[in-house]
Scaffold this motif. Structure first.
Motif, PDB file in Angstrom:
ATOM      1  N   LEU A  94       0.815  -1.213   0.000  1.00 14.21           N
ATOM      2  CA  LEU A  94       0.000   0.000   0.000  1.00 14.21           C
ATOM      3  C   LEU A  94       0.849   1.264   0.000  1.00 14.21           C
ATOM      4  O   LEU A  94       0.394   2.308  -0.474  1.00 14.21           O
ATOM      5  CB  LEU A  94      -0.920   0.029   1.223  1.00 14.21           C
ATOM      6  CG  LEU A  94      -2.125  -0.909   1.215  1.00 14.21           C
ATOM      7  CD1 LEU A  94      -2.910  -0.740   2.509  1.00 14.21           C
ATOM      8  CD2 LEU A  94      -3.022  -0.648   0.002  1.00 14.21           C
ATOM      9  N   LEU A  95       2.074   1.173   0.518  1.00 16.01           N
ATOM     10  CA  LEU A  95       2.834   2.404   0.701  1.00 16.01           C
ATOM     11  C   LEU A  95       4.335   2.184   0.578  1.00 16.01           C
ATOM     12  O   LEU A  95       4.834   1.069   0.708  1.00 16.01           O
ATOM     13  CB  LEU A  95       2.501   3.015   2.071  1.00 16.01           C
ATOM     14  CG  LEU A  95       2.736   2.146   3.314  1.00 16.01           C
ATOM     15  CD1 LEU A  95       4.162   2.313   3.853  1.00 16.01           C
ATOM     16  CD2 LEU A  95       1.738   2.490   4.406  1.00 16.01           C
ATOM     17  N   ASP A  96       5.015   3.284   0.316  1.00 10.70           N
ATOM     18  CA  ASP A  96       6.478   3.331   0.355  1.00 10.70           C
ATOM     19  C   ASP A  96       6.858   3.859   1.732  1.00 10.70           C
ATOM     20  O   ASP A  96       6.570   5.011   2.058  1.00 10.70           O
ATOM     21  CB  ASP A  96       6.997   4.263  -0.735  1.00 10.70           C
ATOM     22  CG  ASP A  96       8.522   4.379  -0.742  1.00 10.70           C
ATOM     23  OD1 ASP A  96       9.172   3.901   0.208  1.00 10.70           O
ATOM     24  OD2 ASP A  96       9.054   4.961  -1.705  1.00 10.70           O
ATOM     25  N   PRO A  97       7.487   3.031   2.577  1.00 10.20           N
ATOM     26  CA  PRO A  97       7.788   3.470   3.940  1.00 10.20           C
ATOM     27  C   PRO A  97       8.951   4.435   4.044  1.00 10.20           C
ATOM     28  O   PRO A  97       9.166   5.043   5.102  1.00 10.20           O
ATOM     29  CB  PRO A  97       8.115   2.159   4.652  1.00 10.20           C
ATOM     30  CG  PRO A  97       8.702   1.308   3.576  1.00 10.20           C
ATOM     31  CD  PRO A  97       7.925   1.647   2.324  1.00 10.20           C
ATOM     32  N   ALA A  98       9.740   4.560   2.983  1.00 15.24           N
ATOM     33  CA  ALA A  98      10.890   5.469   2.970  1.00 15.24           C
ATOM     34  C   ALA A  98      11.831   5.237   4.152  1.00 15.24           C
ATOM     35  O   ALA A  98      12.448   6.168   4.662  1.00 15.24           O
ATOM     36  CB  ALA A  98      10.412   6.931   2.937  1.00 15.24           C
ATOM     37  N   GLY A  99      11.909   3.996   4.605  1.00 12.98           N
ATOM     38  CA  GLY A  99      12.843   3.650   5.680  1.00 12.98           C
ATOM     39  C   GLY A  99      12.425   4.084   7.063  1.00 12.98           C
ATOM     40  O   GLY A  99      13.214   3.956   8.020  1.00 12.98           O
ATOM     41  N   PHE A 100      11.202   4.563   7.218  1.00 13.66           N
ATOM     42  CA  PHE A 100      10.774   5.148   8.498  1.00 13.66           C
ATOM     43  C   PHE A 100      10.868   4.152   9.654  1.00 13.66           C
ATOM     44  O   PHE A 100      11.459   4.449  10.706  1.00 13.66           O
ATOM     45  CB  PHE A 100       9.341   5.665   8.377  1.00 13.66           C
ATOM     46  CG  PHE A 100       8.774   6.237   9.639  1.00 13.66           C
ATOM     47  CD1 PHE A 100       9.212   7.463  10.116  1.00 13.66           C
ATOM     48  CD2 PHE A 100       7.802   5.553  10.350  1.00 13.66           C
ATOM     49  CE1 PHE A 100       8.691   8.006  11.291  1.00 13.66           C
ATOM     50  CE2 PHE A 100       7.270   6.079  11.523  1.00 13.66           C
ATOM     51  CZ  PHE A 100       7.717   7.301  11.991  1.00 13.66           C
ATOM     52  N   GLY A 101      10.299   2.969   9.497  1.00 18.41           N
ATOM     53  CA  GLY A 101      10.306   1.994  10.573  1.00 18.41           C
ATOM     54  C   GLY A 101      11.694   1.508  10.914  1.00 18.41           C
ATOM     55  O   GLY A 101      12.049   1.381  12.094  1.00 18.41           O
ATOM     56  N   GLN A 102      12.481   1.229   9.889  1.00 17.55           N
ATOM     57  CA  GLN A 102      13.830   0.748  10.135  1.00 17.55           C
ATOM     58  C   GLN A 102      14.698   1.807  10.821  1.00 17.55           C
ATOM     59  O   GLN A 102      15.528   1.476  11.670  1.00 17.55           O
ATOM     60  CB  GLN A 102      14.468   0.288   8.828  1.00 17.55           C
ATOM     61  CG  GLN A 102      13.972  -1.066   8.354  1.00 17.55           C
ATOM     62  CD  GLN A 102      14.246  -2.165   9.368  1.00 17.55           C
ATOM     63  OE1 GLN A 102      15.405  -2.443   9.701  1.00 17.55           O
ATOM     64  NE2 GLN A 102      13.192  -2.789   9.878  1.00 17.55           N
ATOM     65  N   ARG A 103      14.507   3.076  10.476  1.00 15.27           N
ATOM     66  CA  ARG A 103      15.249   4.133  11.177  1.00 15.27           C
ATOM     67  C   ARG A 103      14.897   4.141  12.657  1.00 15.27           C
ATOM     68  O   ARG A 103      15.773   4.299  13.522  1.00 15.27           O
ATOM     69  CB  ARG A 103      14.953   5.502  10.554  1.00 15.27           C
ATOM     70  CG  ARG A 103      15.652   5.765   9.244  1.00 15.27           C
ATOM     71  CD  ARG A 103      15.623   7.248   8.881  1.00 15.27           C
ATOM     72  NE  ARG A 103      14.275   7.779   8.775  1.00 15.27           N
ATOM     73  CZ  ARG A 103      13.540   7.724   7.666  1.00 15.27           C
ATOM     74  NH1 ARG A 103      14.015   7.131   6.579  1.00 15.27           N
ATOM     75  NH2 ARG A 103      12.339   8.244   7.638  1.00 15.27           N
TER      76      ARG A 103
END
Length: 249
Positions: A33-42
């Protein structure tokens, strides 16, 4: 367009209840559904470093896995003696995500093409319950969904997140049990539809006899996803007519 088989409607009054929803659609989040742009991993890596004073290791596979499994591998690869502090990492990661939630969109977090329209189209039906099945920690997943306005269409009270399980397939029963309890409706077998972008999404569906729709919007190709046994494979969610046809809606 990619050709896929249509989902047969195997509902019965005993399995689906009456009145109520006849299908339960569980959406993956990241790269579906979405591009997380690395948010969770950061957030997770920041929590790991803050707690332990050294960085989390590189080279750990994340696609389709739960955050709990990923954090467990981080710990095992650095200092197994820290295993009993797994929950601390998860709690701090969720806190960091909340503190930095504005960075989700400002650093590129966004819905993928066709995603909002697909969720809205299914949500416009009165007989389809839509929710989330994601490896994200709940605090992180909820930020992504609400920041992008997808919570207007997804029943998060029936969602399954990656806080408590290391095996993605275990999340299916959790979501199903919550949905059934809230709606006095039984969801069994192919009345459950799992939509995701990795072989682990397909595996989770197969483990529960659910209908697996794979979308080649992540690192895996249409051929890759077909090879692992997805019931239907779409190149992306822009193929809305194809998705609706295959779900017979």
């Amino acid at each position: 367009m990619t050709s896929v088989p249509r989902l047969e409607d195997n509902r019965t009054e005993s399995t689906l209840g009456t009145p109520g929803y006849r299908r339960f659609v569980l959406w993956d989040l990241d790269h579906t559904l979405l591009d997380p742009a690395g948010f969770g991993q950061r957030s997770i890596r920041s929590a790991f470093s803050e707690l332990f004073g050294f960085p989390s290791p590189d080279g750990v596979s994340v696609a389709g896995r739960t955050d709990r499994a990923i954090i467990a591998e981080f710990i095992a690869a650095t200092d197994p003696a820290l295993t009993d502090r797994q929950d601390e990492v998860q709690e701090l990661a969720a806190e960091i995500a909340e503190r930095t939630r504005s960075e989700f969109r400002s650093r590129g977090g966004t819905t993928l093409p066709g995603a909002t329209a697909a969720v809205e189209a299914l949500g416009s039906r009165g007989d389809i319950l839509e929710s989330v099945l994601t490896g994200n920690l709940e605090g992180i997943g909820r930020i992504k969904v609400t920041e992008l306005g997808l919570d207007k269409h997804l029943d998060l009270s029936s969602a399954a997140f990656g806080d408590a399980h290391t095996v993605r397939a275990d999340l299916v029963a959790h979501a199903r049990d919550r949905a059934e309890a809230a709606n006095s409706t039984r969801f069994e077998g192919r009345s459950m539809i799992i939509i995701g972008d990795t072989p682990l999404d397909v595996e989770a569906a197969s483990a529960h006899g659910a209908f697996a729709v794979a979308v080649a919007t992540g690192k895996y190709s249409v051929a890759d996803l077909a090879a692992v046994g997805a019931d239907a494979v779409l190149p992306d969610l822009l193929e809305l007519d194809l998705l609706l046809t295959q779900l017979d809606v």
